[in-house]
Design a protein around this motif. Structure first.
Motif, PDB file in Angstrom:
ATOM      1  N   ARG A  64       8.493  27.752   2.286  1.00 29.08           N
ATOM      2  CA  ARG A  64       8.060  27.530   3.854  1.00 29.08           C
ATOM      3  C   ARG A  64       7.175  28.462   4.326  1.00 29.08           C
ATOM      4  N   ALA A  65       6.935  29.592   4.016  1.00 26.86           N
ATOM      5  CA  ALA A  65       5.740  30.588   4.228  1.00 26.86           C
ATOM      6  C   ALA A  65       4.328  29.644   4.068  1.00 26.86           C
ATOM      7  N   LEU A  66       4.364  29.042   2.815  1.00 22.45           N
ATOM      8  CA  LEU A  66       2.966  28.495   2.497  1.00 22.45           C
ATOM      9  C   LEU A  66       2.803  27.135   3.536  1.00 22.45           C
ATOM     10  N   ALA A  67       3.968  26.394   3.762  1.00 19.69           N
ATOM     11  CA  ALA A  67       3.973  25.483   4.632  1.00 19.69           C
ATOM     12  C   ALA A  67       3.462  25.684   5.841  1.00 19.69           C
ATOM     13  N   GLU A  68       3.593  26.995   6.494  1.00 22.21           N
ATOM     14  CA  GLU A  68       3.508  27.521   7.755  1.00 22.21           C
ATOM     15  C   GLU A  68       2.019  27.857   7.343  1.00 22.21           C
ATOM     16  N   ASP A  69       1.575  28.505   6.384  1.00 24.72           N
ATOM     17  CA  ASP A  69       0.110  28.918   6.425  1.00 24.72           C
ATOM     18  C   ASP A  69      -0.555  27.536   6.503  1.00 24.72           C
ATOM     19  N   ALA A  70      -0.374  26.352   5.747  1.00 23.34           N
ATOM     20  CA  ALA A  70      -0.891  25.086   5.938  1.00 23.34           C
ATOM     21  C   ALA A  70      -1.198  24.525   7.419  1.00 23.34           C
ATOM     22  N   VAL A  71       0.107  24.796   8.190  1.00 23.04           N
ATOM     23  CA  VAL A  71       0.019  24.068   9.376  1.00 23.04           C
ATOM     24  C   VAL A  71      -1.057  24.682  10.297  1.00 23.04           C
ATOM     25  N   GLU A  72      -1.383  26.001  10.134  1.00 23.61           N
ATOM     26  CA  GLU A  72      -2.353  26.884  10.695  1.00 23.61           C
ATOM     27  C   GLU A  72      -3.812  26.028  10.472  1.00 23.61           C
ATOM     28  N   LEU A  73      -3.762  25.492   9.379  1.00 27.95           N
ATOM     29  CA  LEU A  73      -5.225  25.001   8.819  1.00 27.95           C
ATOM     30  C   LEU A  73      -5.414  23.639   9.451  1.00 27.95           C
ATOM     31  N   VAL A  74      -4.337  22.880   9.725  1.00 33.89           N
ATOM     32  CA  VAL A  74      -4.597  21.685  10.258  1.00 33.89           C
ATOM     33  C   VAL A  74      -5.131  21.696  11.597  1.00 33.89           C
ATOM     34  N   GLU A  75      -6.107  20.698  11.755  1.00 34.38           N
ATOM     35  CA  GLU A  75      -6.953  20.557  13.197  1.00 34.38           C
ATOM     36  C   GLU A  75      -6.706  19.365  13.867  1.00 34.38           C
ATOM     37  N   ILE A  76      -6.358  19.696  15.255  1.00 30.73           N
ATOM     38  CA  ILE A  76      -6.371  18.519  15.967  1.00 30.73           C
ATOM     39  C   ILE A  76      -7.162  18.378  17.159  1.00 30.73           C
ATOM     40  N   ASP A  77      -8.059  17.425  17.537  1.00 28.81           N
ATOM     41  CA  ASP A  77      -8.741  17.000  18.552  1.00 28.81           C
ATOM     42  C   ASP A  77      -7.638  16.677  19.968  1.00 28.81           C
ATOM     43  N   ALA A  82      -0.849  15.185  26.140  1.00 29.09           N
ATOM     44  CA  ALA A  82      -2.194  15.178  25.677  1.00 29.09           C
ATOM     45  C   ALA A  82      -2.307  14.132  24.891  1.00 29.09           C
ATOM     46  N   SER A  83      -3.429  13.474  24.522  1.00 24.72           N
ATOM     47  CA  SER A  83      -3.581  12.479  23.514  1.00 24.72           C
ATOM     48  C   SER A  83      -4.296  13.186  22.274  1.00 24.72           C
ATOM     49  N   ILE A  84      -3.918  12.447  21.372  1.00 29.97           N
ATOM     50  CA  ILE A  84      -4.260  12.900  19.872  1.00 29.97           C
ATOM     51  C   ILE A  84      -5.577  11.984  19.619  1.00 29.97           C
ATOM     52  N   VAL A  85      -6.678  13.115  19.565  1.00 27.87           N
ATOM     53  CA  VAL A  85      -7.986  12.052  19.299  1.00 27.87           C
ATOM     54  C   VAL A  85      -8.105  12.177  17.764  1.00 27.87           C
ATOM     55  N   ALA A  86      -8.004  12.965  17.037  1.00 27.01           N
ATOM     56  CA  ALA A  86      -8.341  13.084  15.528  1.00 27.01           C
ATOM     57  C   ALA A  86      -7.351  14.271  14.923  1.00 27.01           C
ATOM     58  N   ILE A  87      -7.165  13.977  13.880  1.00 26.77           N
ATOM     59  CA  ILE A  87      -6.106  14.817  12.845  1.00 26.77           C
ATOM     60  C   ILE A  87      -6.967  15.210  11.749  1.00 26.77           C
ATOM     61  N   ARG A  88      -7.229  16.493  11.469  1.00 23.42           N
ATOM     62  CA  ARG A  88      -7.968  16.729  10.115  1.00 23.42           C
ATOM     63  C   ARG A  88      -7.029  17.499   9.237  1.00 23.42           C
ATOM     64  N   THR A  89      -6.893  17.286   8.169  1.00 22.62           N
ATOM     65  CA  THR A  89      -5.844  17.984   7.209  1.00 22.62           C
ATOM     66  C   THR A  89      -6.318  18.333   6.076  1.00 22.62           C
ATOM     67  N   ALA A  90      -7.746  18.263   5.814  1.00 25.60           N
ATOM     68  CA  ALA A  90      -8.143  18.346   4.408  1.00 25.60           C
ATOM     69  C   ALA A  90      -7.988  19.904   4.049  1.00 25.60           C
ATOM     70  N   ASP A  91      -8.407  20.709   4.958  1.00 21.82           N
ATOM     71  CA  ASP A  91      -7.874  22.338   4.374  1.00 21.82           C
ATOM     72  C   ASP A  91      -6.737  22.440   4.322  1.00 21.82           C
ATOM     73  N   ALA A  92      -5.904  22.038   4.927  1.00 20.96           N
ATOM     74  CA  ALA A  92      -4.290  22.135   4.648  1.00 20.96           C
ATOM     75  C   ALA A  92      -3.927  21.506   3.336  1.00 20.96           C
ATOM     76  N   ASP A  93      -4.368  20.459   3.247  1.00 15.45           N
ATOM     77  CA  ASP A  93      -4.120  19.700   1.851  1.00 15.45           C
ATOM     78  C   ASP A  93      -4.819  20.537   0.727  1.00 15.45           C
TER      79      ASP A  93
END
Ligand SMILES: Cc1cc2nc3c(=O)[nH]c(=O)nc-3n(C[C@H](O)[C@H](O)[C@H](O)COP(=O)(O)OP(=O)(O)OC[C@H]3O[C@@H](n4cnc5c(N)ncnc54)[C@H](O)[C@@H]3O)c2cc1C
Lengths: 281, 784
Positions: free
Chosen positions: B119-132, B50-61
């Motif tokens: 690591r648990a927090l990092a995994e929580d944040a991974v779930e908040l990253v949005e990729i188109d 797949a092509s990565i169109v956009a990555i939104r990280t604000a919620d994870a940040d």
């Protein structure tokens, strides 16, 4: 592989457990944790609250109650394997444990957990189907019973409603004393079954179930009729009956076909075991 | 107690560290603690292509506890990307980056990294990253990979072919057309992975203050890592230190460098803080190297007397989206084609390999690399030919082997072989198994409806890679080195470039030093796995620990012994030639006791009272030795395995009843450790034969990324194994040891394949797809 955040409470009574389960947050019972914890680690389920019932002594007992053997929901697999009442009255359960996981898992896993988890490939759901057991369900302020045949609703799905928990299972002694057998095939020793069959032959009745094949443990009505009519049926007849009982498997290409072929062989082995036990009895 | 009469070499010393490990006192990568360490979790691609169109990280940040969300753009200034170091003419390569840039090419590829306080927090944040994503057609079909309309794993390439080569003799149809008998088969070896008990992991700490970088990593080649990190991150190699703590198994998984590892190190450089990444089991299944996936066709032509006339094998390897680094993915196919039939005299041997890109994880070098496939295809066709022509399979092999006394030889595929012993190994197998009686018993049981089969596979392994003049893995096969020192107490310190991944290298090296120096085994301590503390070298891979490390230890010990005896001679007023050292006591070889000096006393004098020694150069109780191109590139070994199985023809289940192995590892330094290596290797070969398969669907999704569904055989699934040996010392070294780490895996696959086929051949059935699952068995038995 870390779970999402959750809260934890250890219940001191069934009543307290039920009221915690009935609360506003998404709560789940944790018993042995052998299925729930891996699922939480994989983030497949993420309850907000875990209600630990591990301390409820009243759910850990095996008792004779009239014409039934009552097995508490918290009875560990290891306890089923070694309990004298179980060995004497429901040998099918005692022998089924030998197919369940390994000692470390058996030390913690519970009968109630196995039934409520409702893994399609687990042994105990199929056993209680052919034993025609009754499940005891509690919720805040009330209790009800459900027949085994109505309990399993699909993959990991049961008749339990939100706020309810299983307290135990009653197994009718008449059924439990009939000759019965379980055979399964798994790729490795102790794995969940690739296919499994349980059978019981009573006075003029046949009760058969399959596990590890469809999305839940299922009764095999056509196989039961066929064995009633023709106790010495051959492979072709067993295959034909199983294809009717397990339609989605029969339609699932070579993988499904392989399961049916294996199931027919397992059914034959169960039947032969039951014949031998019947003669001995 | 070690005494003069018990030599350390050849005795079954137990691993000194085994008790630590079993007691939970090892220091594995996750045990490495650093103040203020942060934890990394990766968002891995859910798509095969797949092509990565956009990555939104604000919620994870914004999640409390998250320190930084890192994308490819953040790391681009720090890391240029890399291609494999092991190149071949015409090998098409794609550049890998620590994180996917604009396109993902396999499920599990690292895309975004989150750095957080746990690591648990990092995994929580991974779930908040949005990729188109914009989905692209996945290239996952191996048979159809080269079709003109096939989906392309990398759309910028004209097709999926990454590499092709003809090996050995060109195809000669006439030899097959005119042969008395031709047997052929199409094989499918499905994809599997490696699965060391400890997963991969990295702890990296870059200090902005002085530009130094420390990396702890579960890996087997610290010097190689250090060079690679310097190159890929543009850092001064002299300021990098790489430490490999206790390693809980590698089997090849930890000789490679992975993008998530480079990303972790780059992140520490980016944020200037220590970071830790530990692969979890699901990541191990998705992103550790995969192995084996090949489709092979092979044929063997024989004359009337059963002499092998011609052989041809063609293979296609599903490499995945990239080549492994630094060693390449091609090896798996290349070794398979080159080594097949190498034990035999065959007039004409040729083959072809194709290596194709796919939108799947990368195939790399797993225990045996190609050799299990080479053995399986050759040995299967030999047993098939024996059955077709009515020959005894043992006799057919004996009639065609390169004779033990005919070495050295070069195979028609260009491989140098020396000091092998196929005849002796097969004869030895015949001594430990009464093969005719066993076959007769199988025959009798067949009459009762019990289907047993007995199969044999012999094989050649190429082990102990070294830095030869033709080395083509840059920064992977280097010169190796050792430094030996005697401390004032007489304790011997050894720092060596070969490492210990749990197989016992330290024990073996200490045994060689104990004997060659003449000190008690317990007085030798080994350090390895630290780029700052040990001489440069290649670590362990390809069963090189004993052959290379032991040889280094032998030479260094002999030199140091000479230094010690020279110094002692001066004190004892004699000549070194008259002295010897045993159990740490130096004494004239021909006089009664009391006339000597202990190594501890000598060392005490050298370190603290050098004035007691005659004037002249200071005695140095420390020296270094290196081994490079003065040693062949690869040491061949050979062996034979046999398997007895019972097939349940009604369910397709295969039960393993017994397994035998006779190997020639040359000089055996530690029989216990060698037997453990063979047993563990057989277990992994059995895994390939019967259990392990990573199932990808047509869309490139992995169907079984957990150990509940990816079936690694457990102890309870394995048969009793009988391990035996023939010893033909390697003539080009003094120690004479050859590699022993991979032979178990290499022989087991073909032995089990042949045993199963022996069981079902009388039913007119045959199976050539691995693993041999119940479903595949039932299909082979025509029951579906
Ligand atoms: C390696 C391994 C191998 C295994 N192999 C097998 C096997 O071969 N066969 C087999 O059958 N099982 C197998 N299992 C599963 C094992 O038997 C589990 O113990 C069982 O499935 C769940 O029991 P538990 O007490 O651990 O339940 P938990 O994991 O605590 O809970 C499971 C589910 O049931 C619910 N639950 C538990 N108790 C109650 C209750 N009293 N009322 C309401 N809901 C409840 C929980 O909320 C959860 O959803 C294996 C497990 C492992 C780890």
């Amino acid at each position: 592989m870390k779970p999402r955040p959750f809260a934890y409470r250890r219940a001191t009574s069934v009543e307290e457990a039920c009221s915690l389960l009935a609360g506003p947050v998404d709560a789940r019972v944790i018993a042995g944790g052998q299925s729930l914890v891996p699922m939480m680690n994989l983030r497949l389920v993420s309850p907000a609250l875990l209600v630990d019932i591990g301390g409820l002594a009243e759910l850990q007992r095996v008792t004779l109650a009239g014409d039934a053997l009552h097995v508490g929901a918290l009875v560990r697999h290891r306890q089923l394997e070694t309990d004298l009442l179980v060995a004497r009255h429901v040998p099918l359960l005692a022998s089924a444990v030998r197919h369940v996981a390994h000692q470390a898992v058996r030390n913690r896993g519970t009968l109630g957990g196995s039934l409520c988890h409702a893994d399609p490939a687990a042994e105990f759901p199929a056993c209680i189907l052919v034993l025609e057991a009754t499940l005891h369900i509690a919720s805040s302020g009330s209790e009800r019973t459900v027949a085994a045949g109505d309990f399993f609703r699909g993959m990991f799905a049961t008749a339990l409603e939100p706020g309810e928990m299983l307290t135990g299972v009653s197994i009718p002694l008449t059924a439990a004393r009939d000759p019965a057998a379980l055979h399964e095939m798994s790729r490795r020793h102790g794995d969940l079954a690739l296919a499994g069959i349980v059978g019981r032959r009573g006075q003029g009745l046949q009760r058969w179930a399959a596990f590890g094949i469809e999305d839940r443990a299922v009764r095999l009505a056509h196989l039961e009729t066929m064995f009633a009519d023709k106790p010495q049926a051959g492979e072709a007849e067993m295959l034909a009956a199983l294809a009717l009982d397990l339609p989605s498997t029969a339609g699932a290409g070579t993988a499904g076909r392989a399961k049916l072929v294996i199931a027919a062989e397992l059914a034959r082995r169960c039947r032969d075991d039951i014949d031998r036990a019947g003669v001995a009895a | 107690m070690t005494s003069a009469t018990t030599k350390a070499i050849g005795s079954s010393h137990r691993r000194g560290d085994a008790k630590l490990f079993v007691g939970g006192r090892g220091t594995y990568i996750d045990d490495v603690a650093m103040p203020g360490v942060l934890h990394v979790a990766f968002l891995r691609s859910p798509h095969a292509h797949a092509s990565i169109v956009a990555i939104r990280t604000a919620d994870a940040d914004a999640l409390p506890g998250v320190v930084r969300v890192v994308t490819a753009a953040d790391l681009a200034p720090l890391c240029k990307g890399w291609q494999t170091s092991q190149t071949y003419p015409g090998y098409v390569l794609r550049t890998q980056y620590p994180l996917a840039t604009d396109r993902v090419v396999f499920v599990g590829q690292a895309v975004v990294a989150v750095v957080a306080e746990s690591r648990a927090l990092a995994e929580d944040a991974v779930e908040l990253v949005e990729i188109d994503w914009e989905l692209l057609p996945p290239a996952c079909d191996l048979e159809g990979a080269m079709a003109p309309d096939a989906a392309r794993a990398h759309p910028d390439l004209a097709g999926n072919l990454a590499y092709q080569a003809e090996v050995g003799d060109p195809e000669n149809r006439a030899l097959f057309d005119e042969a008395a008998c031709v047997v052929e088969a199409a094989f499918r070896f499905n994809r599997q992975t490696v699965m060391p008990m400890e997963t991969r992991g990295v702890v990296a700490s870059y200090l902005p203050g002085d530009g130094s970088l420390s990396v702890y990593q579960s890996h087997t080649a610290p010097h190689q890592l250090r060079s690679l990190y310097a190159t890929h991150l543009g850092l001064d190699e002299g300021r990098i230190r790489v430490i490999c703590p206790h390693v809980g198994g590698s089997f090849g998984a930890k000789i490679h460098l992975y993008s998530d590892e480079v990303a972790t190190v780059a992140i520490s450089r980016l944020i200037g803080r220590p970071v830790k990444y530990i692969a979890d089991r699901m990541e191990a299944l998705l992103a550790d190297i995969h192995a084996r996936e090949q489709i092979v066709t092979a044929k063997l032509a024989l004359d009337e007397e059963g002499r092998f006339v011609a052989w041809r094998a063609e293979t296609r390897l599903a490499m995945g989206a990239f080549s492994t680094h630094p060693g390449s993915s091609v090896q798996e196919a290349d070794e398979a084609v080159r080594l097949a039939m190498a034990p035999y005299r065959v007039r004409h041997v040729g083959g072809r390999l194709e290596v194709v890109f796919q939108n799947k994880n990368i195939v790399g070098q797993y225990r045996g690399v190609g050799h299990p496939i080479a053995a399986a295809i050759g040995e299967h066709l030999i047993e098939k030919a024996a059955a077709a022509m009515g020959f005894d399979p043992v006799a057919l092999r004996l009639a065609n082997y390169v004779a033990d006394d005919a070495y050295p030889v070069k195979t028609r595929t260009g491989i140098d072989l020396d000091a092998l012993s196929h005849q002796a190994c097969l004869r030895r197998l015949g001594e430990i198994i009464d093969i005719p009686a066993l076959r007769a018993e199988n025959e009798r049981l067949r009459g009762e409806g019990i289907h047993r089969g007995f199969g044999i596979a012999c094989f050649i392994e190429r082990t102990a890679t070294n830095a030869p003049s033709n080395a083509h893995i840059r920064k992977a096969t280097a010169q190796d080195g050792i430094t030996l020192s005697v401390d004032p107490s007489g304790a011997v310190r050894c720092a060596i470039s070969v490492t210990d991944q749990g197989q016992g290298t330290h024990t073996v090296v200490a045994q060689v030093i104990a004997d060659e120096l003449g000190v008690p085994f317990d007085r030798v301590r080994i350090v390895s796995g630290d780029s700052q503390a040990t001489p440069y070298g290649s670590g362990v891979r390809a069963s090189r620990g004993t052959a290379v490390g032991g040889e280094l230890a032998l030479h260094a010990s002999r030199e140091l012994r000479a230094v010690i005896l020279e110094a002692a001679a001066q004190l004892l007023q004699t000549v070194a030639e008259r002295l010897s050292m045993t159990d740490g006591m130096i004494a004239p070889a021909d006089s009664e006791q009391g006339n000597g000096i202990s190594l501890a006393d000598l060392a005490e004098i050298v370190h603290f009272k050098p004035q007691l020694l005659p004037r002249g150069a200071q005695v140095s109780l420390s020296l270094s030795r290196h081994l490079g191109h003065d040693w062949p590139a690869l040491v061949p070994t050979n062996g034979v395995q046999a398997s007895l199985v019972e097939v349940d023809v009604r369910t397709g289940a295969v039960r393993l009843l017994r397994h035998w192995a006779v190997d020639d590892f040359g000089t055996i330094v530690n029989p216990l450790l060698v037997a453990e290596q063979v047993r563990g290797g057989i277990a992994q070969g059995i895994g390939q034969a019967l259990f392990e398969e990573l199932v990808y669907d047509a869309g490139g999704q992995v169907q079984n990324a957990s150990l509940a569904d990816y079936l690694v055989p457990l102890a309870s699934d394995l048969p009793d194994m009988v391990i035996d040996h023939v010893e033909t010392p390697w003539p080009h070294s003094v120690l004479g040891a050859k590699g022993a780490g991979e032979a178990g895996t290499t022989g087991a696959v073909g032995a089990v394949l042949n045993a199963v086929n022996d069981a079902i051949r009388p039913l007119g059935a045959s199976i050539t797809e691995l693993p041999m699952t119940p479903e595949r068995m039932l299909a082979a038995l025509n029951r579906l």
